[in-house]
Design a protein around this motif. Structure first.
Motif, PDB file in Angstrom:
ATOM      1  N   CYS A  88     -63.522 -91.547  41.827  1.00 32.58           N
ATOM      2  CA  CYS A  88     -64.047 -90.542  40.887  1.00 32.58           C
ATOM      3  C   CYS A  88     -63.496 -89.145  41.186  1.00 32.58           C
ATOM      4  O   CYS A  88     -63.336 -88.320  40.290  1.00 32.58           O
ATOM      5  CB  CYS A  88     -65.576 -90.509  40.936  1.00 32.58           C
ATOM      6  SG  CYS A  88     -66.353 -91.911  40.109  1.00 32.58           S
ATOM      7  N   ALA A  89     -63.226 -88.898  42.477  1.00 31.02           N
ATOM      8  CA  ALA A  89     -62.771 -87.566  42.874  1.00 31.02           C
ATOM      9  C   ALA A  89     -61.267 -87.400  42.717  1.00 31.02           C
ATOM     10  O   ALA A  89     -60.742 -86.298  42.898  1.00 31.02           O
ATOM     11  CB  ALA A  89     -63.176 -87.299  44.329  1.00 31.02           C
TER      12      ALA A  89
ATOM     13  N   LEU B  78     -61.276 -94.396  35.052  1.00 26.26           N
ATOM     14  CA  LEU B  78     -62.381 -94.378  36.006  1.00 26.26           C
ATOM     15  C   LEU B  78     -63.253 -95.624  35.837  1.00 26.26           C
ATOM     16  O   LEU B  78     -62.998 -96.451  34.955  1.00 26.26           O
ATOM     17  CB  LEU B  78     -63.209 -93.100  35.806  1.00 26.26           C
ATOM     18  CG  LEU B  78     -62.449 -91.808  36.125  1.00 26.26           C
ATOM     19  CD1 LEU B  78     -63.260 -90.583  35.712  1.00 26.26           C
ATOM     20  CD2 LEU B  78     -62.092 -91.733  37.612  1.00 26.26           C
ATOM     21  N   TYR B  79     -64.260 -95.735  36.696  1.00 28.42           N
ATOM     22  CA  TYR B  79     -65.122 -96.924  36.680  1.00 28.42           C
ATOM     23  C   TYR B  79     -66.583 -96.538  36.586  1.00 28.42           C
ATOM     24  O   TYR B  79     -66.970 -95.414  36.898  1.00 28.42           O
ATOM     25  CB  TYR B  79     -64.948 -97.730  37.974  1.00 28.42           C
ATOM     26  CG  TYR B  79     -63.611 -98.383  38.119  1.00 28.42           C
ATOM     27  CD1 TYR B  79     -63.378 -99.651  37.590  1.00 28.42           C
ATOM     28  CD2 TYR B  79     -62.563 -97.745  38.787  1.00 28.42           C
ATOM     29  CE1 TYR B  79     -62.138-100.260  37.724  1.00 28.42           C
ATOM     30  CE2 TYR B  79     -61.331 -98.336  38.923  1.00 28.42           C
ATOM     31  CZ  TYR B  79     -61.122 -99.598  38.391  1.00 28.42           C
ATOM     32  OH  TYR B  79     -59.906-100.191  38.523  1.00 28.42           O
ATOM     33  N   PHE B  80     -67.383 -97.533  36.199  1.00 26.50           N
ATOM     34  CA  PHE B  80     -68.821 -97.461  36.421  1.00 26.50           C
ATOM     35  C   PHE B  80     -69.262 -98.830  36.938  1.00 26.50           C
ATOM     36  O   PHE B  80     -68.935 -99.861  36.340  1.00 26.50           O
ATOM     37  CB  PHE B  80     -69.601 -97.103  35.157  1.00 26.50           C
ATOM     38  CG  PHE B  80     -71.054 -96.876  35.443  1.00 26.50           C
ATOM     39  CD1 PHE B  80     -71.511 -95.635  35.848  1.00 26.50           C
ATOM     40  CD2 PHE B  80     -71.965 -97.921  35.359  1.00 26.50           C
ATOM     41  CE1 PHE B  80     -72.844 -95.428  36.143  1.00 26.50           C
ATOM     42  CE2 PHE B  80     -73.303 -97.727  35.659  1.00 26.50           C
ATOM     43  CZ  PHE B  80     -73.743 -96.475  36.059  1.00 26.50           C
TER      44      PHE B  80
ATOM     45  N   ALA C  86     -73.238 -98.979  58.714  1.00 23.57           N
ATOM     46  CA  ALA C  86     -73.164 -99.049  57.247  1.00 23.57           C
ATOM     47  C   ALA C  86     -74.482 -98.608  56.624  1.00 23.57           C
ATOM     48  O   ALA C  86     -74.506 -97.846  55.652  1.00 23.57           O
ATOM     49  CB  ALA C  86     -72.801-100.459  56.801  1.00 23.57           C
ATOM     50  N   LEU C  87     -75.607 -99.090  57.201  1.00 20.62           N
ATOM     51  CA  LEU C  87     -76.914 -98.706  56.662  1.00 20.62           C
ATOM     52  C   LEU C  87     -77.111 -97.197  56.743  1.00 20.62           C
ATOM     53  O   LEU C  87     -77.757 -96.591  55.888  1.00 20.62           O
ATOM     54  CB  LEU C  87     -78.032 -99.418  57.421  1.00 20.62           C
ATOM     55  CG  LEU C  87     -78.167-100.915  57.156  1.00 20.62           C
ATOM     56  CD1 LEU C  87     -79.207-101.523  58.085  1.00 20.62           C
ATOM     57  CD2 LEU C  87     -78.546-101.176  55.702  1.00 20.62           C
ATOM     58  N   GLY C  88     -76.531 -96.605  57.772  1.00 14.36           N
ATOM     59  CA  GLY C  88     -76.727 -95.173  57.971  1.00 14.36           C
ATOM     60  C   GLY C  88     -75.907 -94.307  57.043  1.00 14.36           C
ATOM     61  O   GLY C  88     -76.398 -93.274  56.566  1.00 14.36           O
ATOM     62  N   VAL C  89     -74.670 -94.697  56.752  1.00 14.34           N
ATOM     63  CA  VAL C  89     -73.779 -93.768  56.040  1.00 14.34           C
ATOM     64  C   VAL C  89     -73.460 -94.147  54.599  1.00 14.34           C
ATOM     65  O   VAL C  89     -72.991 -93.312  53.832  1.00 14.34           O
ATOM     66  CB  VAL C  89     -72.440 -93.578  56.796  1.00 14.34           C
ATOM     67  CG1 VAL C  89     -72.715 -93.076  58.222  1.00 14.34           C
ATOM     68  CG2 VAL C  89     -71.614 -94.851  56.814  1.00 14.34           C
ATOM     69  N   ILE C  90     -73.688 -95.424  54.222  1.00 14.91           N
ATOM     70  CA  ILE C  90     -73.270 -95.807  52.866  1.00 14.91           C
ATOM     71  C   ILE C  90     -74.327 -95.434  51.834  1.00 14.91           C
ATOM     72  O   ILE C  90     -75.496 -95.717  51.999  1.00 14.91           O
ATOM     73  CB  ILE C  90     -72.961 -97.321  52.796  1.00 14.91           C
ATOM     74  CG1 ILE C  90     -71.728 -97.635  53.638  1.00 14.91           C
ATOM     75  CG2 ILE C  90     -72.718 -97.744  51.343  1.00 14.91           C
ATOM     76  CD1 ILE C  90     -71.355 -99.089  53.661  1.00 14.91           C
ATOM     77  N   ARG C  91     -73.874 -94.776  50.773  1.00 15.22           N
ATOM     78  CA  ARG C  91     -74.783 -94.475  49.661  1.00 15.22           C
ATOM     79  C   ARG C  91     -74.034 -94.703  48.362  1.00 15.22           C
ATOM     80  O   ARG C  91     -72.917 -95.195  48.352  1.00 15.22           O
ATOM     81  CB  ARG C  91     -75.288 -93.041  49.782  1.00 15.22           C
ATOM     82  CG  ARG C  91     -74.167 -92.026  50.006  1.00 15.22           C
ATOM     83  CD  ARG C  91     -74.749 -90.642  50.087  1.00 15.22           C
ATOM     84  NE  ARG C  91     -73.761 -89.655  50.421  1.00 15.22           N
ATOM     85  CZ  ARG C  91     -73.928 -88.366  50.141  1.00 15.22           C
ATOM     86  NH1 ARG C  91     -75.026 -87.965  49.534  1.00 15.22           N
ATOM     87  NH2 ARG C  91     -73.007 -87.487  50.469  1.00 15.22           N
ATOM     88  N   ARG C  92     -74.669 -94.329  47.238  1.00 18.00           N
ATOM     89  CA  ARG C  92     -74.061 -94.560  45.935  1.00 18.00           C
ATOM     90  C   ARG C  92     -73.336 -93.324  45.445  1.00 18.00           C
ATOM     91  O   ARG C  92     -73.856 -92.214  45.572  1.00 18.00           O
ATOM     92  CB  ARG C  92     -75.139 -94.926  44.920  1.00 18.00           C
ATOM     93  CG  ARG C  92     -75.944 -96.154  45.258  1.00 18.00           C
ATOM     94  CD  ARG C  92     -75.076 -97.395  45.192  1.00 18.00           C
ATOM     95  NE  ARG C  92     -75.919 -98.560  45.419  1.00 18.00           N
ATOM     96  CZ  ARG C  92     -76.720 -99.082  44.505  1.00 18.00           C
ATOM     97  NH1 ARG C  92     -76.749 -98.569  43.289  1.00 18.00           N
ATOM     98  NH2 ARG C  92     -77.483-100.109  44.780  1.00 18.00           N
ATOM     99  N   CYS C  93     -72.172 -93.539  44.836  1.00 16.02           N
ATOM    100  CA  CYS C  93     -71.445 -92.447  44.193  1.00 16.02           C
ATOM    101  C   CYS C  93     -72.292 -91.890  43.050  1.00 16.02           C
ATOM    102  O   CYS C  93     -72.817 -92.636  42.231  1.00 16.02           O
ATOM    103  CB  CYS C  93     -70.105 -92.955  43.657  1.00 16.02           C
ATOM    104  SG  CYS C  93     -69.236 -91.739  42.637  1.00 16.02           S
TER     105      CYS C  93
ATOM    106  N   TYR D 294     -70.411 -97.974  46.061  1.00 15.22           N
ATOM    107  CA  TYR D 294     -70.698 -97.566  47.436  1.00 15.22           C
ATOM    108  C   TYR D 294     -69.686 -96.538  47.902  1.00 15.22           C
ATOM    109  O   TYR D 294     -68.486 -96.633  47.616  1.00 15.22           O
ATOM    110  CB  TYR D 294     -70.650 -98.773  48.376  1.00 15.22           C
ATOM    111  CG  TYR D 294     -71.719 -99.775  48.083  1.00 15.22           C
ATOM    112  CD1 TYR D 294     -73.059 -99.417  48.120  1.00 15.22           C
ATOM    113  CD2 TYR D 294     -71.402-101.088  47.766  1.00 15.22           C
ATOM    114  CE1 TYR D 294     -74.052-100.333  47.848  1.00 15.22           C
ATOM    115  CE2 TYR D 294     -72.394-102.021  47.488  1.00 15.22           C
ATOM    116  CZ  TYR D 294     -73.722-101.636  47.534  1.00 15.22           C
ATOM    117  OH  TYR D 294     -74.696-102.541  47.257  1.00 15.22           O
ATOM    118  N   THR D 295     -70.160 -95.566  48.626  1.00 12.03           N
ATOM    119  CA  THR D 295     -69.289 -94.540  49.174  1.00 12.03           C
ATOM    120  C   THR D 295     -70.003 -93.884  50.351  1.00 12.03           C
ATOM    121  O   THR D 295     -71.205 -94.071  50.527  1.00 12.03           O
ATOM    122  CB  THR D 295     -68.958 -93.471  48.110  1.00 12.03           C
ATOM    123  OG1 THR D 295     -68.176 -92.443  48.714  1.00 12.03           O
ATOM    124  CG2 THR D 295     -70.231 -92.843  47.554  1.00 12.03           C
ATOM    125  N   GLU D 296     -69.244 -93.157  51.148  1.00 10.60           N
ATOM    126  CA  GLU D 296     -69.875 -92.389  52.221  1.00 10.60           C
ATOM    127  C   GLU D 296     -70.047 -90.932  51.812  1.00 10.60           C
ATOM    128  O   GLU D 296     -70.585 -90.130  52.568  1.00 10.60           O
ATOM    129  CB  GLU D 296     -69.028 -92.486  53.501  1.00 10.60           C
ATOM    130  CG  GLU D 296     -68.954 -93.911  54.042  1.00 10.60           C
ATOM    131  CD  GLU D 296     -68.045 -94.028  55.250  1.00 10.60           C
ATOM    132  OE1 GLU D 296     -67.625 -92.992  55.789  1.00 10.60           O
ATOM    133  OE2 GLU D 296     -67.750 -95.169  55.651  1.00 10.60           O
TER     134      GLU D 296
END
Lengths: 204, 204
Positions: free
Chosen positions: A78-79, A109-111, A56-63, A69-71
Motif C-alpha cells: 500500500c505504501a 493495490l489489494y484489499f 509474531a503475536l507481538g508485532v503483527i497487525r493489520r494494514c 498482515y503487516t508490522e
C-alpha cells in the motif's frame, strides 16, 4: 480399529500435545508425533517456533488500508508509490495476495478480506471486513474493483455480495476470468470448467 | 501446476511460517495456512503453543531407567511399586508405550528406545539407546524382555538386533505375537498376515 493416544502422564508433554492439537488439520495422533519429534530430534526448532509465535503475536497487525498482515501502520504494498491506485484487487487471504503477486502481471493495490462469507459457519458480511472495504474504495482514486476471491461456493458468494454492495458506487467491478487452466489437457478438465469456458469463449 | 507460497514481506510472519515448516509433514502451503489461522482465528492458541513449547523444553527430560520422557529423575511408571519388575517391554516410542498401557493387560515395566534402527538414515544401534538398554536389563530383577517394536521392516530389524545383543544374558526374550487382528474379517486381511497366522497357529 485405531485408538486415541493416551495421556503420557507428563503434564508438560500433555500440555504441548494439547496445544498442537489446536492447529487446524492436526489430530491427536499427529499432535503427539509432532511433540515427540520436536523433543527428540529438533529442540532448536521447537525453541525457534516458540519464539516466532511470541514475536509474531507481538508485532503483527493489520494494514490500515488493505487489511493484510503487516508490522507497520500501512503495509509495504500500500505504501509503494509505484503501485497503480486505480485498481483494487480483492482477495480472501494474504496467501491469495501472494499468489497474484507471483504472477508479476498486476501492479494495482489489494484489499484482503481475511475470510469469505460462510453463513453455515455464522460468518456474515461484517466478519469479512466488507465495511472496511466500503470505506476503502471511496478514496477518490480507485476506479476498478477486481474480485479475486476463490472459485469455490463461498468465494463466489463473497464476490457476489461485494459486487451487490459496491454496485451503487461509480466503480468498474470485474471478476477473474473463469476457464481452462494454463497447461491443461481438455480430456482431464472437469466438465463444469469446459462448459463455462465455452460460454465465456472469446475472439481468437 | 501448484506454486510455492511467496514470502509475505512481513519478516515476523515469514519467520513464523519458516519455523512451522520445520515440523514433519508440514509443507510450505500448510505452514502458511497454519500461520494465518493462528493470527486470524486463534491468537490465544498461538500464545498457548508458544508457552507449552518453551515450558516443555525447560522441564522435560529422560527417565534414567526407561528412557521415556518425564519431568522427574525416574518416571511415574518406573517408580510405581505395583509394577512387576521381572518383565521389561521394549517399545520404539512413548506413543507405543501409551498404546500398550491402554490395553490394561500389562503390569511390567518398559524401556523406550526413542527410535528404531534405520541404516539408510544413518541410525545405528548407538542412536537408539541399545547401550542404555544393555545396562538396564542387568539389574538382577528383569527376567523377560518383551520386544514390542513395530512390525515394520525397521521395527523387525530393531527387535532382531536387540535379541542378538541380549542373547548372551540369561533372560527370556519374547516378541509380540503376529497374527490376524481382533475384529478382522479374513477376506480383508493381507495375505502375509494370514500366512504368518497359519504358521504360528495354536491349539484351540
Amino acid at each position: 480399529m485405531s485408538h486415541p493416544p493416551a495421556q503420557t502422564r507428563v503434564p508438560s508433554l500433555d500440555a504441548l500435545v494439547e496445544s498442537l492439537r489446536a492447529l487446524p488439520g492436526i489430530g491427536p495422533k499427529s499432535a503427539a508425533r509432532l511433540a515427540f519429534h520436536l523433543l527428540q530430534h529438533d529442540r532448536p526448532g521447537a525453541a525457534r517456533l516458540s519464539e516466532a509465535l511470541q514475536h509474531a503475536l507481538g508485532v503483527i497487525r493489520r494494514c490500515a488500508r488493505c487489511n493484510t498482515y503487516t508490522e507497520d501502520e500501512i503495509c509495504g504494498t500500500c505504501a509503494d508509490p509505484r503501485r497503480d491506485p486505480r485498481q483494487l484487487c480483492v482477495v480472501e487471504s494474504p496467501a491469495d495476495l501472494a499468489a497474484v503477486e507471483q504472477t508479476l502481471t498486476y501492479k494495482g493495490l489489494y484489499f484482503v478480506l481475511m475470510g469469505h462469507l460462510s453463513p453455515l459457519d455464522g460468518i456474515g458480511p461484517k466478519d469479512i471486513g466488507l465495511d472496511l472495504l466500503q470505506r476503502r474504495v471511496v478514496d477518490g482514486e480507485v476506479e476498478e474493483i477486481i474480485l479475486a476471491t476463490n472459485f469455490t461456493n463461498e468465494g463466489e458468494a463473497t464476490a457476489h455480495a461485494i459486487a451487490q454492495t459496491l454496485r451503487p458506487l461509480d466503480l468498474r467491478i470485474t471478476r477473474l476470468a473463469r476457464g481452462v487452466p494454463a497447461g491443461a489437457e481438455l480430456e482431464y478438465v472437469d466438465l463444469g470448467t469446459i462448459a463455462r469456458a465455452l460460454v465465456d469463449r472469446r475472439g481468437a
